[in-house]
Design a protein around this motif. Structure first.
Motif, PDB file in Angstrom:
ATOM      1  N   GLU A 207      11.329  12.221   3.436  1.00 13.56           N
ATOM      2  CA  GLU A 207      10.755  13.179   4.382  1.00 13.56           C
ATOM      3  C   GLU A 207       9.433  13.735   3.861  1.00 13.56           C
ATOM      4  O   GLU A 207       8.460  13.875   4.607  1.00 13.56           O
ATOM      5  CB  GLU A 207      11.753  14.314   4.618  1.00 13.56           C
ATOM      6  N   GLU A 208       9.403  14.033   2.568  1.00 16.33           N
ATOM      7  CA  GLU A 208       8.210  14.638   1.973  1.00 16.33           C
ATOM      8  C   GLU A 208       7.010  13.704   2.022  1.00 16.33           C
ATOM      9  O   GLU A 208       5.882  14.128   2.319  1.00 16.33           O
ATOM     10  CB  GLU A 208       8.518  15.021   0.522  1.00 16.33           C
ATOM     11  N   LEU A 209       7.239  12.409   1.735  1.00 17.44           N
ATOM     12  CA  LEU A 209       6.140  11.449   1.679  1.00 17.44           C
ATOM     13  C   LEU A 209       5.949  10.691   2.987  1.00 17.44           C
ATOM     14  O   LEU A 209       4.945   9.993   3.160  1.00 17.44           O
ATOM     15  CB  LEU A 209       6.367  10.447   0.539  1.00 17.44           C
ATOM     16  N   GLY A 210       6.924  10.791   3.880  1.00 16.80           N
ATOM     17  CA  GLY A 210       6.812  10.097   5.156  1.00 16.80           C
ATOM     18  C   GLY A 210       6.903   8.592   5.036  1.00 16.80           C
ATOM     19  O   GLY A 210       6.183   7.858   5.726  1.00 16.80           O
TER      20      GLY A 210
ATOM     21  N   ALA B 281       9.431   2.822  -5.625  1.00 14.05           N
ATOM     22  CA  ALA B 281       8.657   3.779  -6.420  1.00 14.05           C
ATOM     23  C   ALA B 281       9.492   4.318  -7.577  1.00 14.05           C
ATOM     24  O   ALA B 281       9.010   4.438  -8.710  1.00 14.05           O
ATOM     25  CB  ALA B 281       8.174   4.926  -5.533  1.00 14.05           C
ATOM     26  N   VAL B 282      10.754   4.623  -7.306  1.00 15.29           N
ATOM     27  CA  VAL B 282      11.649   5.120  -8.357  1.00 15.29           C
ATOM     28  C   VAL B 282      11.845   4.055  -9.432  1.00 15.29           C
ATOM     29  O   VAL B 282      11.879   4.361 -10.632  1.00 15.29           O
ATOM     30  CB  VAL B 282      12.998   5.555  -7.752  1.00 15.29           C
ATOM     31  N   ARG B 283      11.947   2.791  -9.010  1.00 15.90           N
ATOM     32  CA  ARG B 283      12.104   1.704  -9.982  1.00 15.90           C
ATOM     33  C   ARG B 283      10.909   1.639 -10.925  1.00 15.90           C
ATOM     34  O   ARG B 283      11.061   1.512 -12.147  1.00 15.90           O
ATOM     35  CB  ARG B 283      12.265   0.365  -9.253  1.00 15.90           C
ATOM     36  N   VAL B 284       9.692   1.743 -10.363  1.00 11.47           N
ATOM     37  CA  VAL B 284       8.479   1.690 -11.183  1.00 11.47           C
ATOM     38  C   VAL B 284       8.426   2.874 -12.147  1.00 11.47           C
ATOM     39  O   VAL B 284       8.126   2.719 -13.337  1.00 11.47           O
ATOM     40  CB  VAL B 284       7.223   1.673 -10.281  1.00 11.47           C
TER      41      VAL B 284
ATOM     42  N   SER C 246       0.827  -1.202   0.000  1.00 12.87           N
ATOM     43  CA  SER C 246       0.000   0.000   0.000  1.00 12.87           C
ATOM     44  C   SER C 246       0.863   1.254   0.000  1.00 12.87           C
ATOM     45  O   SER C 246       0.577   2.226  -0.705  1.00 12.87           O
ATOM     46  CB  SER C 246      -0.922  -0.016   1.223  1.00 12.87           C
ATOM     47  N   LEU C 247       1.942   1.239   0.779  1.00 11.90           N
ATOM     48  CA  LEU C 247       2.849   2.384   0.817  1.00 11.90           C
ATOM     49  C   LEU C 247       3.545   2.568  -0.522  1.00 11.90           C
ATOM     50  O   LEU C 247       3.720   3.697  -0.997  1.00 11.90           O
ATOM     51  CB  LEU C 247       3.884   2.194   1.930  1.00 11.90           C
ATOM     52  N   HIS C 248       3.951   1.460  -1.146  1.00  9.69           N
ATOM     53  CA  HIS C 248       4.588   1.541  -2.462  1.00  9.69           C
ATOM     54  C   HIS C 248       3.642   2.170  -3.473  1.00  9.69           C
ATOM     55  O   HIS C 248       4.023   3.067  -4.235  1.00  9.69           O
ATOM     56  CB  HIS C 248       5.001   0.145  -2.945  1.00  9.69           C
ATOM     57  N   ARG C 249       2.400   1.683  -3.478  1.00  7.16           N
ATOM     58  CA  ARG C 249       1.418   2.209  -4.438  1.00  7.16           C
ATOM     59  C   ARG C 249       1.188   3.698  -4.215  1.00  7.16           C
ATOM     60  O   ARG C 249       1.100   4.470  -5.170  1.00  7.16           O
ATOM     61  CB  ARG C 249       0.098   1.439  -4.322  1.00  7.16           C
ATOM     62  N   ARG C 250       1.069   4.080  -2.943  1.00 11.36           N
ATOM     63  CA  ARG C 250       0.825   5.496  -2.645  1.00 11.36           C
ATOM     64  C   ARG C 250       1.996   6.359  -3.104  1.00 11.36           C
ATOM     65  O   ARG C 250       1.807   7.434  -3.685  1.00 11.36           O
ATOM     66  CB  ARG C 250       0.588   5.684  -1.144  1.00 11.36           C
ATOM     67  N   ALA C 251       3.220   5.874  -2.870  1.00  6.94           N
ATOM     68  CA  ALA C 251       4.400   6.636  -3.286  1.00  6.94           C
ATOM     69  C   ALA C 251       4.462   6.751  -4.805  1.00  6.94           C
ATOM     70  O   ALA C 251       4.745   7.826  -5.353  1.00  6.94           O
ATOM     71  CB  ALA C 251       5.666   5.970  -2.750  1.00  6.94           C
ATOM     72  N   VAL C 252       4.191   5.645  -5.500  1.00  7.29           N
ATOM     73  CA  VAL C 252       4.197   5.671  -6.967  1.00  7.29           C
ATOM     74  C   VAL C 252       3.146   6.647  -7.482  1.00  7.29           C
ATOM     75  O   VAL C 252       3.413   7.463  -8.373  1.00  7.29           O
ATOM     76  CB  VAL C 252       3.949   4.257  -7.535  1.00  7.29           C
TER      77      VAL C 252
ATOM     78  N   MET D 178       1.700   9.233  -5.967  1.00  8.64           N
ATOM     79  CA  MET D 178       1.980  10.629  -5.646  1.00  8.64           C
ATOM     80  C   MET D 178       3.103  11.183  -6.517  1.00  8.64           C
ATOM     81  O   MET D 178       2.987  12.269  -7.093  1.00  8.64           O
ATOM     82  CB  MET D 178       2.333  10.768  -4.164  1.00  8.64           C
ATOM     83  N   LEU D 179       4.185  10.419  -6.642  1.00 10.74           N
ATOM     84  CA  LEU D 179       5.318  10.900  -7.428  1.00 10.74           C
ATOM     85  C   LEU D 179       4.975  10.956  -8.915  1.00 10.74           C
ATOM     86  O   LEU D 179       5.296  11.928  -9.607  1.00 10.74           O
ATOM     87  CB  LEU D 179       6.535  10.005  -7.199  1.00 10.74           C
ATOM     88  N   GLY D 180       4.318   9.904  -9.418  1.00 14.08           N
ATOM     89  CA  GLY D 180       3.957   9.880 -10.833  1.00 14.08           C
ATOM     90  C   GLY D 180       3.031  11.015 -11.207  1.00 14.08           C
ATOM     91  O   GLY D 180       3.234  11.699 -12.222  1.00 14.08           O
ATOM     92  N   ALA D 181       2.010  11.242 -10.391  1.00 11.56           N
ATOM     93  CA  ALA D 181       1.063  12.321 -10.675  1.00 11.56           C
ATOM     94  C   ALA D 181       1.754  13.680 -10.645  1.00 11.56           C
ATOM     95  O   ALA D 181       1.466  14.559 -11.468  1.00 11.56           O
ATOM     96  CB  ALA D 181      -0.089  12.283  -9.673  1.00 11.56           C
ATOM     97  N   ARG D 182       2.689  13.859  -9.715  1.00 13.05           N
ATOM     98  CA  ARG D 182       3.388  15.144  -9.617  1.00 13.05           C
ATOM     99  C   ARG D 182       4.303  15.382 -10.815  1.00 13.05           C
ATOM    100  O   ARG D 182       4.459  16.517 -11.263  1.00 13.05           O
ATOM    101  CB  ARG D 182       4.189  15.195  -8.312  1.00 13.05           C
ATOM    102  N   ILE D 183       4.909  14.311 -11.319  1.00 15.30           N
ATOM    103  CA  ILE D 183       5.744  14.461 -12.519  1.00 15.30           C
ATOM    104  C   ILE D 183       4.876  14.831 -13.714  1.00 15.30           C
ATOM    105  O   ILE D 183       5.170  15.765 -14.464  1.00 15.30           O
ATOM    106  CB  ILE D 183       6.530  13.163 -12.795  1.00 15.30           C
TER     107      ILE D 183
END
Length: 243
Positions: free
Chosen positions: A35-38, A47-50, A4-10, A12-17
């Protein structure tokens, strides 16, 4: 929980890009993202790998992850498609996907009529009939999911693995139209009949009728939505570079 944390990070980061919060050329540091995503460093790495596999990021040793220009994103990645359909470039994305449908789906229907295994068309008939029931009852959610399944099955029924791989992007197109409010409140009977015509043509191995019926469906879809992207500039990518 980690998934769940992985999905949320992906997400959030993907949408922001995609929406430009992290513009092309930005360098994302794992320590700052933690720090930003906690979340933990391992979650950020995953998340970076995905996002790297989707073409949004490029890892630079001892520097961080650089945001790549949109021309280098994987245009067929379902995540990229979904983010684009909810971002500032949603109209251009819808145009690209709709034009892809016009180019591919009539041929896929023709091939399905020629080569799909015995009984395949019967399954499409059941789906088309169910679409009619959902339309008559005003159940748009059920109609949409049946529509996605119908078009995905036609792509698979073509027997062409490259067409079949487009089921995800084309499903995203159909759902994206709904999210943008471009589906009719009550799908008309002619539309459901055209889907039954496609199913009948595939079931009776009539490639000409299968292709022409699918052509009518996708071109009517284009005609009904083209005003949304009329003012959008087209993209002419140059040679790819990791930068």
């Amino acid at each position: 929980m980690p998934d769940s944390l992985h999905r949320r990070a992906v997400e959030m980061l993907g949408a922001r890009i995609v929406n430009g919060t992290y513009p092309s050329g930005s360098v994302l540091l794992a320590s700052e993202l933690e720090e930003e995503l906690g979340v933990s460093r391992s979650v950020i790495r995953e998340a970076v790998r995905v996002l790297t596999s989707a073409g949004l990021l490029h890892s630079v040793k001892h520097v961080g992850s650089r945001v790549l220009p949109s021309e280098q994103w994987n245009p067929y990645d379902p995540l990229v498609i979904r983010w684009r359909l909810t971002g500032p470039g949603k109209n251009s994305q819808l145009r690209s996907l709709t034009e892809l449908r016009v180019a591919i789906e009539p041929v896929a229907a023709e091939l399905a009529a020629l080569y799909a295994p015995h009984g395949f068309g019967s399954g499409l008939r059941v789906l088309a009939a169910s679409m009619g029931v959902a339309a008559d009852s005003g159940d748009l959610r059920a109609f949409l999911e049946l529509d996605v399944e119908f078009h995905s099955k036609v792509l698979v029924g073509s027997g062409n693995e490259m067409f079949a791989s487009l089921a995800g992007p084309i499903g995203s197109t159909l759902r994206g139209r709904a999210a943008l409010g471009l589906l009719p409140e009550h799908p008309h009977g002619e539309l459901t009949q055209l889907h039954m015509d496609i199913a009948d043509a595939i079931a009776t191995h009539d490639p000409v009728r299968a292709r022409s019926s699918m052509e009518l469906v996708v071109r009517r879809t284009m005609a009904g939505t083209s005003s949304v992207w009329a003012e959008q500039p087209r993209v002419f990518p140059g040679p790819a570079s990791k930068g």
